[in-house]
Design a protein around this motif. Structure first.
Motif, PDB file in Angstrom:
ATOM      1  N   GLN A   1       5.166  -2.879  12.255  1.00  0.00           N
ATOM      2  CA  GLN A   1       4.902  -1.474  11.959  1.00  0.00           C
ATOM      3  C   GLN A   1       3.499  -1.238  11.415  1.00  0.00           C
ATOM      4  N   ILE A   2       2.838  -2.276  10.946  1.00  0.00           N
ATOM      5  CA  ILE A   2       1.479  -2.131  10.452  1.00  0.00           C
ATOM      6  C   ILE A   2       0.549  -1.915  11.637  1.00  0.00           C
ATOM      7  N   GLY A   3      -0.343  -0.944  11.554  1.00  0.00           N
ATOM      8  CA  GLY A   3      -1.261  -0.651  12.658  1.00  0.00           C
ATOM      9  C   GLY A   3      -2.455  -1.567  12.677  1.00  0.00           C
ATOM     10  N   ASP A   4      -2.198  -2.864  12.817  1.00  0.00           N
ATOM     11  CA  ASP A   4      -3.299  -3.838  12.762  1.00  0.00           C
ATOM     12  C   ASP A   4      -3.499  -4.526  14.102  1.00  0.00           C
ATOM     13  N   CYS A   5      -3.452  -3.741  15.186  1.00  0.00           N
ATOM     14  CA  CYS A   5      -3.687  -4.331  16.504  1.00  0.00           C
ATOM     15  C   CYS A   5      -5.059  -4.988  16.579  1.00  0.00           C
TER      16      CYS A   5
ATOM     17  N   VAL B   1       1.360   3.388   3.802  1.00  0.00           N
ATOM     18  CA  VAL B   1       1.850   2.804   5.055  1.00  0.00           C
ATOM     19  C   VAL B   1       3.177   3.413   5.472  1.00  0.00           C
ATOM     20  N   LEU B   2       4.053   3.650   4.487  1.00  0.00           N
ATOM     21  CA  LEU B   2       5.402   4.147   4.758  1.00  0.00           C
ATOM     22  C   LEU B   2       5.706   5.327   3.841  1.00  0.00           C
ATOM     23  N   PRO B   3       6.688   6.159   4.220  1.00  0.00           N
ATOM     24  CA  PRO B   3       7.192   7.175   3.288  1.00  0.00           C
ATOM     25  C   PRO B   3       7.721   6.495   2.022  1.00  0.00           C
ATOM     26  N   LYS B   4       7.712   7.222   0.932  1.00  0.00           N
ATOM     27  CA  LYS B   4       8.044   6.633  -0.357  1.00  0.00           C
ATOM     28  C   LYS B   4       9.442   6.026  -0.374  1.00  0.00           C
ATOM     29  N   ASP B   5      10.436   6.714   0.256  1.00  0.00           N
ATOM     30  CA  ASP B   5      11.803   6.195   0.232  1.00  0.00           C
ATOM     31  C   ASP B   5      11.919   4.877   0.990  1.00  0.00           C
ATOM     32  N   GLN B   6      11.179   4.761   2.111  1.00  0.00           N
ATOM     33  CA  GLN B   6      11.196   3.510   2.864  1.00  0.00           C
ATOM     34  C   GLN B   6      10.436   2.413   2.116  1.00  0.00           C
ATOM     35  N   LEU B   7       9.352   2.805   1.467  1.00  0.00           N
ATOM     36  CA  LEU B   7       8.558   1.829   0.730  1.00  0.00           C
ATOM     37  C   LEU B   7       9.387   1.185  -0.376  1.00  0.00           C
ATOM     38  N   LEU B   8      10.215   1.981  -1.027  1.00  0.00           N
ATOM     39  CA  LEU B   8      11.060   1.453  -2.100  1.00  0.00           C
ATOM     40  C   LEU B   8      12.208   0.613  -1.566  1.00  0.00           C
ATOM     41  N   SER B   9      12.466   0.725  -0.242  1.00  0.00           N
ATOM     42  CA  SER B   9      13.554  -0.037   0.360  1.00  0.00           C
ATOM     43  C   SER B   9      13.103  -1.385   0.921  1.00  0.00           C
ATOM     44  N   VAL B  10      11.816  -1.673   0.834  1.00  0.00           N
ATOM     45  CA  VAL B  10      11.296  -2.921   1.371  1.00  0.00           C
ATOM     46  C   VAL B  10      11.822  -4.107   0.561  1.00  0.00           C
ATOM     47  N   GLN B  11      12.308  -5.113   1.272  1.00  0.00           N
ATOM     48  CA  GLN B  11      12.771  -6.354   0.658  1.00  0.00           C
ATOM     49  C   GLN B  11      11.832  -7.485   1.070  1.00  0.00           C
TER      50      GLN B  11
ATOM     51  N   GLY C   1       0.833  -1.191   0.000  1.00  0.00           N
ATOM     52  CA  GLY C   1       0.000   0.000   0.000  1.00  0.00           C
ATOM     53  C   GLY C   1       0.870   1.244   0.000  1.00  0.00           C
ATOM     54  N   GLN C   2       0.397   2.284  -0.636  1.00  0.00           N
ATOM     55  CA  GLN C   2       1.209   3.473  -0.838  1.00  0.00           C
ATOM     56  C   GLN C   2       1.298   4.382   0.381  1.00  0.00           C
TER      57      GLN C   2
ATOM     58  N   LYS D   1      -3.977 -10.193   2.140  1.00  0.00           N
ATOM     59  CA  LYS D   1      -4.382 -10.516   0.769  1.00  0.00           C
ATOM     60  C   LYS D   1      -5.895 -10.518   0.644  1.00  0.00           C
ATOM     61  N   LEU D   2      -6.576 -11.067   1.634  1.00  0.00           N
ATOM     62  CA  LEU D   2      -8.036 -11.079   1.623  1.00  0.00           C
ATOM     63  C   LEU D   2      -8.590  -9.661   1.558  1.00  0.00           C
ATOM     64  N   HIS D   3      -7.909  -8.713   2.209  1.00  0.00           N
ATOM     65  CA  HIS D   3      -8.367  -7.320   2.264  1.00  0.00           C
ATOM     66  C   HIS D   3      -7.774  -6.451   1.158  1.00  0.00           C
ATOM     67  N   GLY D   4      -6.865  -7.002   0.350  1.00  0.00           N
ATOM     68  CA  GLY D   4      -6.333  -6.254  -0.791  1.00  0.00           C
ATOM     69  C   GLY D   4      -4.943  -5.717  -0.598  1.00  0.00           C
ATOM     70  N   SER D   5      -4.513  -5.451   0.645  1.00  0.00           N
ATOM     71  CA  SER D   5      -3.162  -4.963   0.909  1.00  0.00           C
ATOM     72  C   SER D   5      -2.936  -4.904   2.411  1.00  0.00           C
ATOM     73  N   TYR D   6      -1.660  -4.770   2.794  1.00  0.00           N
ATOM     74  CA  TYR D   6      -1.343  -4.557   4.212  1.00  0.00           C
ATOM     75  C   TYR D   6      -1.916  -3.220   4.683  1.00  0.00           C
ATOM     76  N   GLN D   7      -1.928  -2.253   3.806  1.00  0.00           N
ATOM     77  CA  GLN D   7      -2.445  -0.934   4.162  1.00  0.00           C
ATOM     78  C   GLN D   7      -3.884  -1.002   4.635  1.00  0.00           C
ATOM     79  N   ASN D   8      -4.663  -1.896   4.063  1.00  0.00           N
ATOM     80  CA  ASN D   8      -6.067  -2.019   4.447  1.00  0.00           C
ATOM     81  C   ASN D   8      -6.254  -2.672   5.809  1.00  0.00           C
ATOM     82  N   LEU D   9      -5.144  -3.144   6.408  1.00  0.00           N
ATOM     83  CA  LEU D   9      -5.203  -3.647   7.783  1.00  0.00           C
ATOM     84  C   LEU D   9      -4.826  -2.551   8.778  1.00  0.00           C
ATOM     85  N   HIS D  10      -4.412  -1.399   8.263  1.00  0.00           N
ATOM     86  CA  HIS D  10      -3.972  -0.302   9.124  1.00  0.00           C
ATOM     87  C   HIS D  10      -5.205   0.422   9.655  1.00  0.00           C
TER      88      HIS D  10
END
Length: 762
Positions: free
Chosen positions: A101-105, A64-74, A61-62, A187-196
């Motif tokens: 780091q995902i806000g999915d408590c 969740v993180l700043p763009k520079d960190q998002l591009l650094s995800v492995q 998801g676009q 995946k069921l929700h479409g992205s990690y961002q949708n769990l935030h």
């Protein structure tokens, strides 16, 4: 020209026929079959790469993180992280989970509850997979979605940022079920961002296929104690939330709790303390650390006065996120508690427990036919109807015997811009007189003996429970407006006389933290939570916006009685209008300098006309510096209306005695307006009107709120103080008029002359 056959079938409300996926034979999400994928990849010595949920920023998801960190995800596979990677090590434990780091408590607190009960855990995590058996980089998990169990297949690539888990991390370095389960749910929700940020009530249902009810701890039901005891005995999933909202984030408070955070309720017990007993609740933080530091926390002095053997069993002093808290502190520091199980056995206070019968209906609201909305009584009864018969089930007076859960199509969330369509249902007792049989397809409003209406809820699912006497009932699901089409799932649970012989409350063993007997007693009725700071109250417009009533939707009121906030209802008479502002509310506003104010503005005859009243209100109230009342003056027409409402002698003016009555109400309105408009905007909205009506003890409903907003609010549907005063005083007056004119509390008969006088003077 005759109606085409397809349209005719839709217009006749043809019930949707569908196959329900079971745990044993679940529906394949995105058409992917785990066994065939694994066999193919294993035979080719390939590791599965899921094209439907690729190792790409879009799966994260676009936002969740700043763009520079998002591009650094492995993306790394567990065997690349740990050579001895395992899915499970000695089974799944709540202490395997540490939130990333995902806000999915809200997800992880539900997963934590899942690990405590084997009957739920086995449904979600299939046992036919491990890293040491036909490993091909593919795993699968099952979730309950809209009446079906769905099997979600994933590859095992997990997102990492700077060598750390972006998602949930395992406490044990080589155990990966938490991260893989979270990925499948993402995946069921479409992205990690949708769990935030999300709703623990929804996650509990998705992981269990059960029926859940949520209780507002600011207004707990009187029998919450019995409900929690029954929930513990029946092996229910329990979660809770602290006050907060998206804007405030998740700061850790001085007492150790996290604001706007979801927790798991893991146990409840009672201990001997001093000369009495103390009710305790055990709670777990999905962060895997960070605990309550008040009374009954790990190192609190209260434990020193508990018997040594009990202290040894309960007081495990580890910073693992789990802690004990007293029931009183729990009620004061948490906003909501959710309870979920396969059946609403937590509403059965008997011993032994009774079996529940579940009735499941898939249907749809069809435009031009059964999507009739709820604007009028006639419209409501044109929606789909479902008839049930309630028998004389034993123990009805000791618990709720009917639970109704209405869920709308999951496609609606995307259809309505990440929001849900407004839905609700009416639970109607109907007269048997004139009814041929229970096979009668449609009932009419005049056959209703009593009606309980849920009001409109902007929510995925609405659940209500009832103490329903024996008889015939009709459940009528409806939408907020006419013509809104959607599928829906209706589940009705009926308590029977049969003993539940298959009750399973098996707890998953927890290493190093023994489970104390869960049949211990809780006592909620004696605990009275202290008032909380209004600013710290859980903001329903942020986190719980989906469960709030839509106050702009009109509906006829005369025959409806609304369910309580806790979703629990009993049948009695219809909505009563025999209410007015309680004397206790007005009593504190006596003798507050009203005589001096009156003398300053009255005429020589010691009376106030509308012109003098207008000057008084604008110079005294509007200029009051203790709150923001400057958004609009009292108009002459508004003052004429107020005067007519307060004029007991019907002479068009106010004397000192009549002004005293008005002054009390003005003081009350000022205090209430100040308490609602905390940000000093000078306005209140529809929700503020509802709160004001509750504070004054006056009956209110969506339809009345809607009329008040239309009549008194501006184009932005907000009321300034002058409008607010006119609205509240008129609400009290019309309520009192109804009481005085009605002979039975249900209706009023007026002659044409009486009708004209009332309307023209209002």
């Amino acid at each position: 020209m005759p109606m085409p056959g397809v349209y005719q079938k839709i217009a006749e409300g043809q019930q949707v026929q569908r196959r329900i996926g079971t745990v044993e034979n679940p529906k394949k999400f995105k058409g992917q079959d785990f066994d065939s994928i694994r066999e193919t990849c294993y035979s080719r010595r390939q590791l599965f790469e899921d094209e439907t949920f690729p190792a790409h920023v879009n799966s994260i998801g676009q936002k969740v993180l700043p763009k520079d960190q998002l591009l650094s995800v492995q993306w790394e596979r567990p065997k690349e992280i740990q050579r001895d990677a395992r899915l499970l090590v000695d089974g799944a434990s709540i202490f395997d989970i540490v939130q990333g780091q995902i806000g999915d408590c809200w997800v992880l607190s539900a997963v934590g509850a899942l690990t405590l009960h084997q009957k739920f855990l086995d449904n979600v995590i299939p046992k036919d997979q491990e890293f040491n058996y036909k490993y091909a980089g593919v795993f699968h998990f099952r979730f309950w979605q809209f009446g079906e169990w769905v099997d979600v297949v994933i590859d095992d690539r997990l997102p990492m940022l700077n060598g750390k888990y972006l998602s949930v991390q395992p406490r044990s370095g080589n155990e990966f079920w938490p991260g893989l389960l979270e990925k499948a749910y993402a995946k069921l929700h479409g992205s990690y961002q949708n769990l935030h940020w999300g709703y623990i009530s929804e996650a509990l249902v998705d992981f269990s296929g059960g029926v859940q009810v949520e209780f507002d701890l600011m207004r707990p039901p009187q029998d919450l104690r019995d409900i929690v005891i029954a929930a513990a005995k029946t092996g229910s999933l329990l979660g809770c939330i602290t006050p907060g909202n998206k804007r405030s984030g998740n700061p850790e408070l001085k007492n150790g709790l996290v604001q706007g955070h979801a927790y798991t309720v893991t146990d409840a017990t009672k201990v001997e303390y001093k000369n009495g007993t103390e009710d305790l609740i055990r709670i777990w933080n999905p962060w895997g650390k960070g605990e309550w530091n008040g009374r009954w926390s790990d190192n609190s002095p209260q434990w020193d006065q508990v018997r040594a053997d009990i202290r040894h069993k309960l007081n495990v002093q580890k910073n693992d996120g789990e802690f004990w808290i007293s029931c009183q502190d729990f009620l004061q520091n948490f906003s909501f508690v959710s309870i979920c199980n396969h059946t609403p056995a937590y509403f059965d206070f008997e011993n032994p427990k009774r079996a529940w019968q579940e009735l499941t209906y898939f249907d749809r609201w069809v435009k031009g036919s059964t999507a009739a909305g709820c604007s009028t009584s006639e419209d409501l009864w044109r929606n789909p109807q479902f008839v049930i018969s309630v028998s004389d089930s034993e123990g009805m007076n000791r618990g709720y015997n009917v639970t109704v859960a209405l869920m709308q199509s999951l496609e609606n969330q995307n259809k309505y811009n990440q929001e849900w369509m407004g839905i609700g249902f009416a639970f109607c007792k109907v007269a048997s007189k004139g009814v041929k049989s229970l096979s009668q397809q449609n009932y009419s409003p005049n056959q209703a003996v009593d009606v309980i209406n849920t009001e409109i809820q902007i929510s995925r699912e609405i659940t209500r429970s009832f103490r329903a006497p024996p008889g015939t009932y009709v459940v009528i699901p409806f939408t907020q407006s006419k013509g809104l089409e959607s599928e829906f799932l209706l589940r009705i649970f009926l308590k029977t006389k049969e003993i539940d012989k298959f009750q399973d409350t098996t707890l998953v063993p927890r290493e190093g933290n023994q489970t104390y007997p869960s049949d211990s007693r809780l006592r909620y009725q004696d605990t009275k939570p202290k008032p909380r700071d209004e600013k710290q109250i859980f903001n329903p417009n942020e986190i719980r916006a989906r469960n709030q009533s839509n106050s702009s939707l009109p509906r006829e009121e005369n025959q409806y009685q609304y369910a309580s906030d806790a979703g629990l209802s009993e049948f009695s008479s219809s909505l009563s209008m025999n209410s007015q502002i309680p004397k206790a509310v007005l009593k504190k506003y006596q003798n507050d300098g009203y005589e001096k104010v009156f003398i300053r503005y009255c005429n020589k005859s010691s009376e106030l006309y509308a012109e003098q009243l207008q000057k008084l209100l604008n110079e005294v109230l509007i200029k009051d510096q203790t709150f923001n009342a400057s958004r609009g003056d009292f108009t002459l027409d508004a003052c004429r209306g107020i005067l007519m409402l307060m004029d007991l002698n019907a002479n068009g003016r106010l004397n000192l005695q009549e002004f005293e009555r008005l002054w009390k109400r003005l003081s009350m309105c000022k205090d209430i307006f100040r308490s609602i408009d905390l940000n000093q905007t000078g306005f209140v909205d529809a929700s503020g009107l509802r709160k004001a009506a509750q504070l004054t003890g006056l009956p209110i409903s969506n339809a009345v709120i809607n009329v008040m907003v239309l009549r008194y609010a501006n184009s932005l549907e907000k009321l300034n103080f002058a409008d607010f005063v006119c609205c509240i005083i008129r609400l009290e007056t019309v309520t009192k008029v109804f009481k005085n004119l009605s002979k039975d509390g249900r209706g009023v008969y007026l002659s044409g002359e009486e009708w004209m006088q009332i309307i023209m003077s209002s």
